[in-house]
Scaffold this motif. Sequence first.
Motif, PDB file in Angstrom:
ATOM      1  N   VAL A 139       0.858  -1.187   0.000  1.00 64.32           N
ATOM      2  CA  VAL A 139       0.000   0.000   0.000  1.00 64.32           C
ATOM      3  C   VAL A 139       0.890   1.231   0.000  1.00 64.32           C
ATOM      4  CG1 VAL A 139      -1.867   1.207   1.168  1.00 64.32           C
ATOM      5  CG2 VAL A 139      -1.690  -1.292   1.364  1.00 64.32           C
ATOM      6  N   LEU A 140       0.869   1.949  -1.094  1.00 61.01           N
ATOM      7  CA  LEU A 140       1.731   3.124  -1.231  1.00 61.01           C
ATOM      8  C   LEU A 140       0.855   4.311  -1.595  1.00 61.01           C
ATOM      9  CD1 LEU A 140       4.429   1.221  -3.291  1.00 61.01           C
ATOM     10  CD2 LEU A 140       4.599   1.823  -0.879  1.00 61.01           C
ATOM     11  N   SER A 141       0.497   5.086  -0.595  1.00 56.39           N
ATOM     12  CA  SER A 141      -0.470   6.154  -0.821  1.00 56.39           C
ATOM     13  C   SER A 141       0.172   7.518  -0.655  1.00 56.39           C
ATOM     14  CB  SER A 141      -1.635   6.018   0.160  1.00 56.39           C
ATOM     15  OG  SER A 141      -1.214   6.353   1.467  1.00 56.39           O
ATOM     16  N   THR A 142      -0.389   8.474  -1.353  1.00 62.49           N
ATOM     17  CA  THR A 142       0.089   9.854  -1.226  1.00 62.49           C
ATOM     18  C   THR A 142      -1.113  10.782  -1.129  1.00 62.49           C
ATOM     19  OG1 THR A 142       1.910   9.261  -2.704  1.00 62.49           O
ATOM     20  CG2 THR A 142       1.641  11.592  -2.214  1.00 62.49           C
ATOM     21  N   VAL A 143      -1.055  11.699  -0.179  1.00 67.07           N
ATOM     22  CA  VAL A 143      -2.115  12.691  -0.009  1.00 67.07           C
ATOM     23  C   VAL A 143      -1.492  14.070  -0.157  1.00 67.07           C
ATOM     24  CG1 VAL A 143      -3.720  13.748   1.654  1.00 67.07           C
ATOM     25  CG2 VAL A 143      -3.524  11.254   1.518  1.00 67.07           C
ATOM     26  N   TYR A 144      -2.162  14.918  -0.926  1.00 66.53           N
ATOM     27  CA  TYR A 144      -1.764  16.321  -1.000  1.00 66.53           C
ATOM     28  C   TYR A 144      -2.890  17.159  -0.409  1.00 66.53           C
ATOM     29  CZ  TYR A 144       1.827  14.925  -4.350  1.00 66.53           C
ATOM     30  OH  TYR A 144       2.897  14.343  -4.954  1.00 66.53           O
ATOM     31  N   ALA A 145      -2.563  18.009   0.518  1.00 59.31           N
ATOM     32  CA  ALA A 145      -3.583  18.893   1.074  1.00 59.31           C
ATOM     33  C   ALA A 145      -3.081  20.318   0.977  1.00 59.31           C
ATOM     34  CB  ALA A 145      -3.861  18.524   2.529  1.00 59.31           C
ATOM     35  N   ASP A 146      -3.937  21.184   0.475  1.00 62.83           N
ATOM     36  CA  ASP A 146      -3.576  22.586   0.355  1.00 62.83           C
ATOM     37  C   ASP A 146      -4.644  23.388   1.101  1.00 62.83           C
ATOM     38  OD1 ASP A 146      -1.643  24.138  -1.886  1.00 62.83           O
ATOM     39  OD2 ASP A 146      -3.233  25.317  -0.942  1.00 62.83           O
ATOM     40  N   VAL A 147      -4.188  24.137   2.104  1.00 58.93           N
ATOM     41  CA  VAL A 147      -5.156  24.776   2.993  1.00 58.93           C
ATOM     42  C   VAL A 147      -5.067  26.292   2.845  1.00 58.93           C
ATOM     43  CG1 VAL A 147      -6.027  24.856   5.358  1.00 58.93           C
ATOM     44  CG2 VAL A 147      -4.709  22.876   4.589  1.00 58.93           C
ATOM     45  N   GLY A 148      -6.224  26.899   2.564  1.00 63.57           N
ATOM     46  CA  GLY A 148      -6.280  28.360   2.394  1.00 63.57           C
ATOM     47  C   GLY A 148      -6.444  29.078   3.724  1.00 63.57           C
ATOM     48  N   GLU A 149      -6.540  30.382   3.646  1.00 64.72           N
ATOM     49  CA  GLU A 149      -6.591  31.226   4.836  1.00 64.72           C
ATOM     50  C   GLU A 149      -7.670  30.786   5.818  1.00 64.72           C
ATOM     51  OE1 GLU A 149      -6.739  35.381   3.973  1.00 64.72           O
ATOM     52  OE2 GLU A 149      -7.041  35.948   6.064  1.00 64.72           O
ATOM     53  N   GLY A 150      -7.268  30.562   7.045  1.00 61.32           N
ATOM     54  CA  GLY A 150      -8.232  30.218   8.091  1.00 61.32           C
ATOM     55  C   GLY A 150      -8.827  28.823   7.931  1.00 61.32           C
ATOM     56  N   GLY A 151      -8.336  28.048   6.981  1.00 60.58           N
ATOM     57  CA  GLY A 151      -8.873  26.712   6.765  1.00 60.58           C
ATOM     58  C   GLY A 151      -8.190  25.683   7.641  1.00 60.58           C
ATOM     59  N   THR A 152      -8.807  24.495   7.710  1.00 60.41           N
ATOM     60  CA  THR A 152      -8.243  23.435   8.542  1.00 60.41           C
ATOM     61  C   THR A 152      -8.228  22.113   7.786  1.00 60.41           C
ATOM     62  OG1 THR A 152      -9.096  24.481  10.551  1.00 60.41           O
ATOM     63  CG2 THR A 152      -8.506  22.148  10.707  1.00 60.41           C
ATOM     64  N   TYR A 153      -7.099  21.444   7.840  1.00 56.54           N
ATOM     65  CA  TYR A 153      -7.037  20.066   7.367  1.00 56.54           C
ATOM     66  C   TYR A 153      -6.645  19.230   8.568  1.00 56.54           C
ATOM     67  CZ  TYR A 153      -5.452  15.805   5.089  1.00 56.54           C
ATOM     68  OH  TYR A 153      -5.285  14.485   4.736  1.00 56.54           O
ATOM     69  N   ASP A 154      -7.583  18.386   8.994  1.00 50.11           N
ATOM     70  CA  ASP A 154      -7.379  17.647  10.235  1.00 50.11           C
ATOM     71  C   ASP A 154      -7.383  16.164   9.885  1.00 50.11           C
ATOM     72  OD1 ASP A 154      -7.452  16.535  12.713  1.00 50.11           O
ATOM     73  OD2 ASP A 154      -9.305  17.496  13.356  1.00 50.11           O
ATOM     74  N   SER A 155      -6.234  15.511   9.980  1.00 47.61           N
ATOM     75  CA  SER A 155      -6.215  14.125   9.514  1.00 47.61           C
ATOM     76  C   SER A 155      -5.659  13.174  10.552  1.00 47.61           C
ATOM     77  CB  SER A 155      -5.398  14.016   8.219  1.00 47.61           C
ATOM     78  OG  SER A 155      -4.025  14.015   8.511  1.00 47.61           O
ATOM     79  N   PHE A 156      -6.150  11.962  10.463  1.00 47.12           N
ATOM     80  CA  PHE A 156      -5.648  10.898  11.325  1.00 47.12           C
ATOM     81  C   PHE A 156      -5.607   9.608  10.526  1.00 47.12           C
ATOM     82  CE2 PHE A 156      -5.939   7.294  14.098  1.00 47.12           C
ATOM     83  CZ  PHE A 156      -5.048   7.605  15.104  1.00 47.12           C
ATOM     84  N   LEU A 157      -4.509   8.897  10.665  1.00 51.45           N
ATOM     85  CA  LEU A 157      -4.395   7.613   9.974  1.00 51.45           C
ATOM     86  C   LEU A 157      -4.154   6.517  10.998  1.00 51.45           C
ATOM     87  CD1 LEU A 157      -3.791   5.672   7.508  1.00 51.45           C
ATOM     88  CD2 LEU A 157      -1.415   6.398   7.735  1.00 51.45           C
ATOM     89  N   LEU A 158      -4.992   5.490  10.944  1.00 53.25           N
ATOM     90  CA  LEU A 158      -4.713   4.292  11.730  1.00 53.25           C
ATOM     91  C   LEU A 158      -4.249   3.223  10.746  1.00 53.25           C
ATOM     92  CD1 LEU A 158      -4.860   2.597  14.369  1.00 53.25           C
ATOM     93  CD2 LEU A 158      -7.207   2.018  13.717  1.00 53.25           C
ATOM     94  N   ALA A 159      -3.001   2.793  10.894  1.00 53.79           N
ATOM     95  CA  ALA A 159      -2.452   1.816   9.951  1.00 53.79           C
ATOM     96  C   ALA A 159      -2.212   0.493  10.673  1.00 53.79           C
ATOM     97  CB  ALA A 159      -1.152   2.342   9.352  1.00 53.79           C
ATOM     98  N   LEU A 160      -2.909  -0.542  10.206  1.00 51.10           N
ATOM     99  CA  LEU A 160      -2.780  -1.863  10.831  1.00 51.10           C
ATOM    100  C   LEU A 160      -2.337  -2.914   9.832  1.00 51.10           C
ATOM    101  CD1 LEU A 160      -6.339  -1.645  12.314  1.00 51.10           C
ATOM    102  CD2 LEU A 160      -4.330  -1.675  13.762  1.00 51.10           C
ATOM    103  N   GLY A 161      -2.726  -2.710   8.579  1.00 49.34           N
ATOM    104  CA  GLY A 161      -2.577  -3.786   7.599  1.00 49.34           C
ATOM    105  C   GLY A 161      -1.393  -3.598   6.672  1.00 49.34           C
ATOM    106  N   GLY A 162      -1.393  -4.452   5.651  1.00 43.89           N
ATOM    107  CA  GLY A 162      -0.375  -4.359   4.624  1.00 43.89           C
ATOM    108  C   GLY A 162       0.892  -5.096   4.999  1.00 43.89           C
ATOM    109  N   LYS A 163       1.629  -5.458   3.965  1.00 46.95           N
ATOM    110  CA  LYS A 163       2.927  -6.094   4.165  1.00 46.95           C
ATOM    111  C   LYS A 163       4.005  -5.020   4.139  1.00 46.95           C
ATOM    112  CE  LYS A 163       6.052  -9.273   1.788  1.00 46.95           C
ATOM    113  NZ  LYS A 163       6.269 -10.004   0.537  1.00 46.95           N
ATOM    114  N   LEU A 164       3.915  -4.196   3.113  1.00 49.26           N
ATOM    115  CA  LEU A 164       4.833  -3.075   2.961  1.00 49.26           C
ATOM    116  C   LEU A 164       3.978  -1.853   2.655  1.00 49.26           C
ATOM    117  CD1 LEU A 164       7.700  -1.866   2.487  1.00 49.26           C
ATOM    118  CD2 LEU A 164       7.447  -2.536   0.107  1.00 49.26           C
TER     119      LEU A 164
END
Lengths: 494, 424
Positions: B228-253
């Motif tokens: 699992v090879l993932s990429t996230v791009y987040a671009d946050v403007g004035e006064g904006g919020t990007y609130d993220s949480f990742l729970l990773a349990l699976g996958g081999k690599l």
Amino acid sequence: MAADVETIDTVNALAEGGYKWGFSTDIEMDLAPKGLNEDIIRLISSRKNEPEWLLEWRLKSYAAWLTMEEPDWAMVNHPPIDYQDLHYYAAPKKKPGPKSLDEVDPELLKMYEKLGIPLKERAILAGVELPEGEAPQVAVDAVFDSVSVATTFRSTLAKSGVIFCPISEAVQDHPELVRKYLGSVVPAGDNYFAALNSAVFTDGSFVFIPKGVRCPMELSTYFRINARNTGQFERTLIIVEDGGHVSYLEGCTAPQRDENQLHAAVVELVAMDDATIKYSTVQNWYPGDVNGVGGIYNFVTKRGACRGARSKISWTQVETGSAITWKYPSCILQGDDSVGEFYSVAVTTNHQQADTGTKMIHIGRNTRSTIVAKGISAGKSNNTYRGLVRVLPKAEGARNFTQCDSLLIGNQCGAHTVPYIESRNATAKLEHEATTSKISDDQLFYCRSRGLSQEDAVGMIVNGFCRDVLKELPMEFAVEAQKLLAVSLEGSVG
Amino acid sequence: MSAALKPTALQSSALAFLSRFEGLRARLPGDVAIRDEAAGILRSTGLPGPREEAWRYTHLRSLAEVEFNEPLTPVADCADLLSRIPDFDAPRLIFVDGRFRDDLSTVPSLAAVRVGGPAFGALAQPASEKLVALNTMLAEDGADISVPAGVDAGTVVLVSLGTDLHGRAVAFHPRHNISLGKGAKLTLVEIAVGDGVYLHNPVLSVAVSPEATMTHLRIQDESRSAFVLSTVYADVGEGGTYDSFLLALGGKLTRAEIHARLGGPNAIAHLNAAQLLADHQHADFTTIVSHDAPNCASRQTVKTVLSGKSRGVFQGKIEVARVAQKTDGYQMNQALLLSPDCEMDSKPQLEIYADDVKCSHGATVGELDAEQLFYLRSRGVPAAEARMMLVRAFLDEALEPITHEATRTAMEHAIALWWERQAA
């Protein structure tokens, strides 16, 4: 062998107050032609009358160097270095004549005046005899360009069995020790600059502390880069046998230059069972002018091996000079219960670039390491802490504490932190913290309201910021280092 | 590099992906020029290797050893996989092997959703991230979700199922794009599960307009044989919020990479994560937060629990540009090693060009505190339970900021299951 009168004069001139550090001495030089090839290496080796094995080692290093690429991972920028445009060997033929102070950059003179040089050994070098039993004493091994000119206090040291001499002499007098340990901590092919050094090193210091001996005085060396276009390639080797103890001081100055000068030294430390090595550096080489012209390129490989159980190696450095610093004094903690320490203050102003830090490799059980790094950036400089703490599977109970703090002065500079933390043992405990901030307005206001000038206030705050490191320095250096910090930052606060 | 040299496994693997692209090129939807460009990047650079600084701790060798195929059109009901998805009272978009399944999905009413082709968005950087180039070259499908200005679109669940239908390894490269209008709100819950060997290589872009708030909660519980090879791009403007949480349990690599840019004043980014690893799992959480405007704040709490022979990686970089005065950046990264054979590699990084900032990071690596264990044991708590309590307490700090109740419950449930599996 006592230093002869001529040597004492030379060194005296070197450390003399009025002489200071800001210009080149007009000494007739014995220069090898520019460029680097096997013939030059053979020439260096033959001039130094080296044994065959050392020449072979040099040639092997050179061959390794040819296959390597200059590293580009550090956060530093400089025009490409033309390694063929350097002299790799320079030896002074004649003692220096006196020079007029008018030729010295007044800015530099002013700086050195402010610094003062609390060099206790000046009198000693001038031939003044101290009353019997006066302590502490400092022995100086002055490296004047590539050849060690003088070593004092040899007899006192010899009495306790300590060997402290130029490495070129050690090659002649103690070849078995040099052969056994040279390259055993920093192998010839370790990295680009270490390989280059191994091929062309001309001189440096050699220290050997035998079993159970506590070195009776602090050992000191003053490096100085002098000749135009001469790269300096010192090689320092310190070996402390079981239960021995040594404190080694290294200070550096350089005359003003417009061309960049390359300096690629290698320092190797070996500590056996219960041995302790304390290595302190104050580095204030010419950093280039306000516009970033000139200055020393300081690409140094320093590494200590704690081979024995309960051995300890402690690095302390105050880095204020050089246009570019690329330096990672490291500890390989092989012996069980061995201890590695790294205390560092790095100051950059104007266009200086510093990428410095340490590596602590935990191999033995219950090995401990402490890293305290303080970076101060001002002007248009960039200051990077780069460090590695690696715990190998057998390092049961290893312990590391790392603290990196950066202080930014002005909004044109950069402060960076790049730590690597690798643990392969569950019982190891690693802690790392880093902060970046500026001098708080509250602190400044507090000092200013009590009548301190802006610059004094900044000097005081910066010294407070660096206290954890400065207190690790031997007395001889602590005073100089404190002044150095304040002087280095002058004019950068507005 | 000389063509006469024998290609490395990584090079061969890149070539295999490239030849798959050549075969599909005419049939892939959307602008082919952008794909050709990405293919050019991969052709000249290959997949990332261990000599690259950003990949020094995560080697793709094991990935290169697998031959991946094009997914077949999924027809299965996927009931078994679907049963593992916690029940949310929210619309959900289901992708099976990277392809949208209309029959299994419910489309949200408050946000506009478009599917049936890759949603490339404008944020991704295939030139600097090779796995994004891989995705760009081969992306077939994805969700394009946009929330109009001022609208609170509630929760949308984005599900990825990786199947093992024909016993052959497949690779899928979904490309999602989320955009929030001014003052809009969205909670996106991403859940990924699967069986068998596959490569899941998603790229998701999030554009957060001024004053908008995006909450991005991810549960990665994929097949223990999956890459699992993932990429996230987040671009946050004035006064904006990007609130993220990742729970990773699976996958081999696995590697989860997040690039968050705070582009307007007073923007906020939270990049929190918890990684729970066992056996031979390898999980890498890599983040780059770019402070490009004054007065922004970023927060990161990343916790990794390792057991077995697993290896955890954390790389977190905070970049502060010259203009980004009054930046407040904080990053905490802690790892708990439960077995003698695991390894944690951590690289927190600060790159700061502004002086009036407050940035700090901390990192710790160690085992469970013997004194704390003793405290619990001396009060009659059995050893296994005491260990579990301490691990849960360790993770709590990272989970605490999650206010979305249903997701939090689902995550706690997943963690409990993970612990049971370890104890068994």
